[in-house]
Design a protein around this motif. Structure first.
Motif, PDB file in Angstrom:
ATOM      1  N   PHE A  95       0.826  -1.212   0.000  1.00  0.00           N
ATOM      2  CA  PHE A  95       0.000   0.000   0.000  1.00  0.00           C
ATOM      3  C   PHE A  95       0.862   1.264   0.000  1.00  0.00           C
ATOM      4  O   PHE A  95       0.461   2.287  -0.548  1.00  0.00           O
ATOM      5  CB  PHE A  95      -0.976  -0.019   1.174  1.00  0.00           C
ATOM      6  CG  PHE A  95      -2.134  -0.951   0.933  1.00  0.00           C
ATOM      7  CD1 PHE A  95      -3.186  -0.573   0.098  1.00  0.00           C
ATOM      8  CD2 PHE A  95      -2.161  -2.213   1.495  1.00  0.00           C
ATOM      9  CE1 PHE A  95      -4.245  -1.434  -0.153  1.00  0.00           C
ATOM     10  CE2 PHE A  95      -3.213  -3.078   1.244  1.00  0.00           C
ATOM     11  CZ  PHE A  95      -4.259  -2.694   0.411  1.00  0.00           C
ATOM     12  N   THR A  96       2.052   1.177   0.581  1.00  0.00           N
ATOM     13  CA  THR A  96       2.964   2.312   0.521  1.00  0.00           C
ATOM     14  C   THR A  96       3.386   2.583  -0.918  1.00  0.00           C
ATOM     15  O   THR A  96       3.382   3.727  -1.390  1.00  0.00           O
ATOM     16  CB  THR A  96       4.220   2.054   1.388  1.00  0.00           C
ATOM     17  OG1 THR A  96       3.819   1.922   2.754  1.00  0.00           O
ATOM     18  CG2 THR A  96       5.217   3.195   1.271  1.00  0.00           C
ATOM     19  N   PHE A  97       3.744   1.514  -1.638  1.00  0.00           N
ATOM     20  CA  PHE A  97       4.158   1.678  -3.035  1.00  0.00           C
ATOM     21  C   PHE A  97       2.993   2.183  -3.888  1.00  0.00           C
ATOM     22  O   PHE A  97       3.160   3.110  -4.695  1.00  0.00           O
ATOM     23  CB  PHE A  97       4.667   0.347  -3.602  1.00  0.00           C
ATOM     24  CG  PHE A  97       5.161   0.465  -5.017  1.00  0.00           C
ATOM     25  CD1 PHE A  97       6.427   0.973  -5.291  1.00  0.00           C
ATOM     26  CD2 PHE A  97       4.364   0.081  -6.082  1.00  0.00           C
ATOM     27  CE1 PHE A  97       6.885   1.100  -6.595  1.00  0.00           C
ATOM     28  CE2 PHE A  97       4.809   0.198  -7.393  1.00  0.00           C
ATOM     29  CZ  PHE A  97       6.074   0.700  -7.647  1.00  0.00           C
ATOM     30  N   GLY A  98       1.809   1.594  -3.688  1.00  0.00           N
ATOM     31  CA  GLY A  98       0.644   2.045  -4.446  1.00  0.00           C
ATOM     32  C   GLY A  98       0.344   3.509  -4.202  1.00  0.00           C
ATOM     33  O   GLY A  98       0.040   4.260  -5.137  1.00  0.00           O
ATOM     34  N   GLY A  99       0.452   3.938  -2.957  1.00  0.00           N
ATOM     35  CA  GLY A  99       0.225   5.346  -2.629  1.00  0.00           C
ATOM     36  C   GLY A  99       1.254   6.259  -3.266  1.00  0.00           C
ATOM     37  O   GLY A  99       0.925   7.358  -3.723  1.00  0.00           O
ATOM     38  N   SER A 100       2.501   5.789  -3.333  1.00  0.00           N
ATOM     39  CA  SER A 100       3.561   6.609  -3.935  1.00  0.00           C
ATOM     40  C   SER A 100       3.335   6.804  -5.431  1.00  0.00           C
ATOM     41  O   SER A 100       3.851   7.742  -6.031  1.00  0.00           O
ATOM     42  CB  SER A 100       4.934   5.967  -3.704  1.00  0.00           C
ATOM     43  OG  SER A 100       5.134   4.854  -4.558  1.00  0.00           O
ATOM     44  N   ARG A 101       2.556   5.898  -6.042  1.00  0.00           N
ATOM     45  CA  ARG A 101       2.248   5.990  -7.472  1.00  0.00           C
ATOM     46  C   ARG A 101       0.822   6.497  -7.714  1.00  0.00           C
ATOM     47  O   ARG A 101       0.324   6.425  -8.833  1.00  0.00           O
ATOM     48  CB  ARG A 101       2.420   4.615  -8.136  1.00  0.00           C
ATOM     49  CG  ARG A 101       3.834   4.038  -8.086  1.00  0.00           C
ATOM     50  CD  ARG A 101       4.840   4.946  -8.771  1.00  0.00           C
ATOM     51  NE  ARG A 101       6.098   4.289  -9.060  1.00  0.00           N
ATOM     52  CZ  ARG A 101       7.156   4.245  -8.266  1.00  0.00           C
ATOM     53  NH1 ARG A 101       7.087   4.820  -7.072  1.00  0.00           N
ATOM     54  NH2 ARG A 101       8.280   3.660  -8.636  1.00  0.00           N
ATOM     55  N   ASN A 102       0.186   6.991  -6.655  1.00  0.00           N
ATOM     56  CA  ASN A 102      -1.201   7.490  -6.747  1.00  0.00           C
ATOM     57  C   ASN A 102      -2.160   6.452  -7.324  1.00  0.00           C
ATOM     58  O   ASN A 102      -3.087   6.779  -8.062  1.00  0.00           O
ATOM     59  CB  ASN A 102      -1.270   8.774  -7.592  1.00  0.00           C
ATOM     60  CG  ASN A 102      -0.558   9.929  -6.923  1.00  0.00           C
ATOM     61  OD1 ASN A 102      -0.671  10.122  -5.718  1.00  0.00           O
ATOM     62  ND2 ASN A 102       0.199  10.686  -7.694  1.00  0.00           N
ATOM     63  N   ARG A 103      -1.941   5.221  -6.974  1.00  0.00           N
ATOM     64  CA  ARG A 103      -2.775   4.133  -7.480  1.00  0.00           C
ATOM     65  C   ARG A 103      -4.023   3.976  -6.607  1.00  0.00           C
ATOM     66  O   ARG A 103      -3.947   4.144  -5.387  1.00  0.00           O
ATOM     67  CB  ARG A 103      -1.953   2.835  -7.460  1.00  0.00           C
ATOM     68  CG  ARG A 103      -2.523   1.698  -8.264  1.00  0.00           C
ATOM     69  CD  ARG A 103      -1.501   0.580  -8.374  1.00  0.00           C
ATOM     70  NE  ARG A 103      -0.368   0.993  -9.185  1.00  0.00           N
ATOM     71  CZ  ARG A 103       0.818   0.387  -9.163  1.00  0.00           C
ATOM     72  NH1 ARG A 103       1.027  -0.617  -8.332  1.00  0.00           N
ATOM     73  NH2 ARG A 103       1.788   0.809  -9.932  1.00  0.00           N
ATOM     74  N   VAL A 104      -5.155   3.664  -7.220  1.00  0.00           N
ATOM     75  CA  VAL A 104      -6.376   3.472  -6.425  1.00  0.00           C
ATOM     76  C   VAL A 104      -6.239   2.196  -5.595  1.00  0.00           C
ATOM     77  O   VAL A 104      -5.554   1.251  -5.994  1.00  0.00           O
ATOM     78  CB  VAL A 104      -7.643   3.393  -7.311  1.00  0.00           C
ATOM     79  CG1 VAL A 104      -7.859   4.690  -8.069  1.00  0.00           C
ATOM     80  CG2 VAL A 104      -7.571   2.209  -8.268  1.00  0.00           C
ATOM     81  N   LEU A 105      -6.914   2.174  -4.434  1.00  0.00           N
ATOM     82  CA  LEU A 105      -6.844   0.990  -3.578  1.00  0.00           C
ATOM     83  C   LEU A 105      -7.448  -0.222  -4.271  1.00  0.00           C
ATOM     84  O   LEU A 105      -6.831  -1.290  -4.356  1.00  0.00           O
ATOM     85  CB  LEU A 105      -7.602   1.239  -2.265  1.00  0.00           C
ATOM     86  CG  LEU A 105      -7.014   2.234  -1.277  1.00  0.00           C
ATOM     87  CD1 LEU A 105      -7.935   2.370  -0.076  1.00  0.00           C
ATOM     88  CD2 LEU A 105      -5.628   1.797  -0.834  1.00  0.00           C
ATOM     89  N   HIS A 106      -8.669  -0.050  -4.763  1.00  0.00           N
ATOM     90  CA  HIS A 106      -9.409  -1.190  -5.315  1.00  0.00           C
ATOM     91  C   HIS A 106     -10.492  -0.676  -6.239  1.00  0.00           C
ATOM     92  O   HIS A 106     -11.104   0.374  -5.983  1.00  0.00           O
ATOM     93  CB  HIS A 106     -10.038  -1.991  -4.157  1.00  0.00           C
ATOM     94  CG  HIS A 106     -10.917  -3.123  -4.588  1.00  0.00           C
ATOM     95  ND1 HIS A 106     -10.500  -4.099  -5.474  1.00  0.00           N
ATOM     96  CD2 HIS A 106     -12.202  -3.439  -4.261  1.00  0.00           C
ATOM     97  CE1 HIS A 106     -11.483  -4.965  -5.662  1.00  0.00           C
ATOM     98  NE2 HIS A 106     -12.525  -4.577  -4.950  1.00  0.00           N
ATOM     99  N   ASP A 107     -10.724  -1.379  -7.323  1.00  0.00           N
ATOM    100  CA  ASP A 107     -11.805  -1.082  -8.249  1.00  0.00           C
ATOM    101  C   ASP A 107     -12.349  -2.413  -8.745  1.00  0.00           C
ATOM    102  O   ASP A 107     -11.675  -3.117  -9.505  1.00  0.00           O
ATOM    103  CB  ASP A 107     -11.298  -0.242  -9.421  1.00  0.00           C
ATOM    104  CG  ASP A 107     -12.427   0.181 -10.374  1.00  0.00           C
ATOM    105  OD1 ASP A 107     -13.505  -0.446 -10.331  1.00  0.00           O
ATOM    106  OD2 ASP A 107     -12.210   1.124 -11.154  1.00  0.00           O
TER     107      ASP A 107
END
Length: 223
Positions: free
Chosen positions: A143-155
């Motif tokens: 989740f840290t990496f996803g946040g650093s790339r502005n990625r959505v949590l889940h869709d």
């Protein structure tokens, strides 16, 4: 000899701090230090010879320097090779360390090829890196990496990709953080090379499965 080895390791730790200090917390210096500690622990469980421990320790410490995800300059790809030469690490050990680092990434094994798997030290270093990618710390890193790339949590409308090629894996357009669990993290347990790694992966894998079950229930308002 032991003092020289210790000095090289200290310099490697300093290099890790310098090169990875600006990364987000999913791939920072603390990650490299955890992987080093895990790798040495696995090596002892697997009863690797003392002569293998310097290879294990340096490969684990230096494995993410020059990572394509954080590459700022092409010259960074040569930093580890130059460091080992400067420290006078003999050619045989240096070659093993570089082969381990080059071959241990998940992207290298997507097509069923694991470069360096013939090297005894390879399994413990790769398993250590993969253990740090799963379990409680693995979830935090994901989740840290996803946040650093502005990625959505889940869709729910974006399904995990199956039968990924290396190129597809490296291109993560329109992917969610939760999909990364299905595309990579949940597969790592079955890719462990050592008995010690397999044992530790079981608990971490189960923790991720429980987390995802709770995540989906909360997402849907059921929990």
């Amino acid at each position: 000899m032991m003092a020289m080895k210790s000095e090289t390791v200290k310099k490697a730790e300093k290099l890790v701090e310098e090169m990875m200090g600006g990364n987000d917390a999913s791939h920072d210096a603390a990650h490299a230090l955890r992987v080093r500690d895990l790798a040495l622990s696995l090596a002892r469980e697997e009863q690797l010879l003392d002569s293998s421990l310097q290879i294990v320790e340096l490969a684990a410490l230096l494995h993410d320097i020059g990572d394509y995800k954080y590459l700022r300059d092409p010259s960074e790809e040569k930093v580890v090779e130059e460091f080992l030469a400067k420290e006078g690490v003999d050619i045989e050990k240096s070659s093993k360390i570089l082969a381990i680092i080059k071959g241990m990434g998940f992207k290298e094994e997507i097509n069923g090829v694991a470069n360096g798997s013939h090297i005894p030290e390879f399994g413990v270093v790769q398993d250590a890196d993969r253990l740090d990618a799963i379990g409680a710390i693995g979830i935090a890193r994901c989740f840290t990496f996803g946040g650093s790339r502005n990625r959505v949590l889940h869709d729910p409308n974006i399904q995990p990709r199956s039968d990924l090629s290396k190129d597809q894996y490296m291109k993560k357009e329109e992917q969610t953080t939760v999909n990364h669990f299905h595309e990579k993290l949940l597969k790592l347990k079955d890719l462990m090379k050592t008995k010690a790694g397999k044992r530790r992966a079981e608990k971490r894998h189960k923790f991720m499965e429980e987390f995802l079950k709770e995540f989906y229930e909360e997402w849907e308002g059921k929990a």
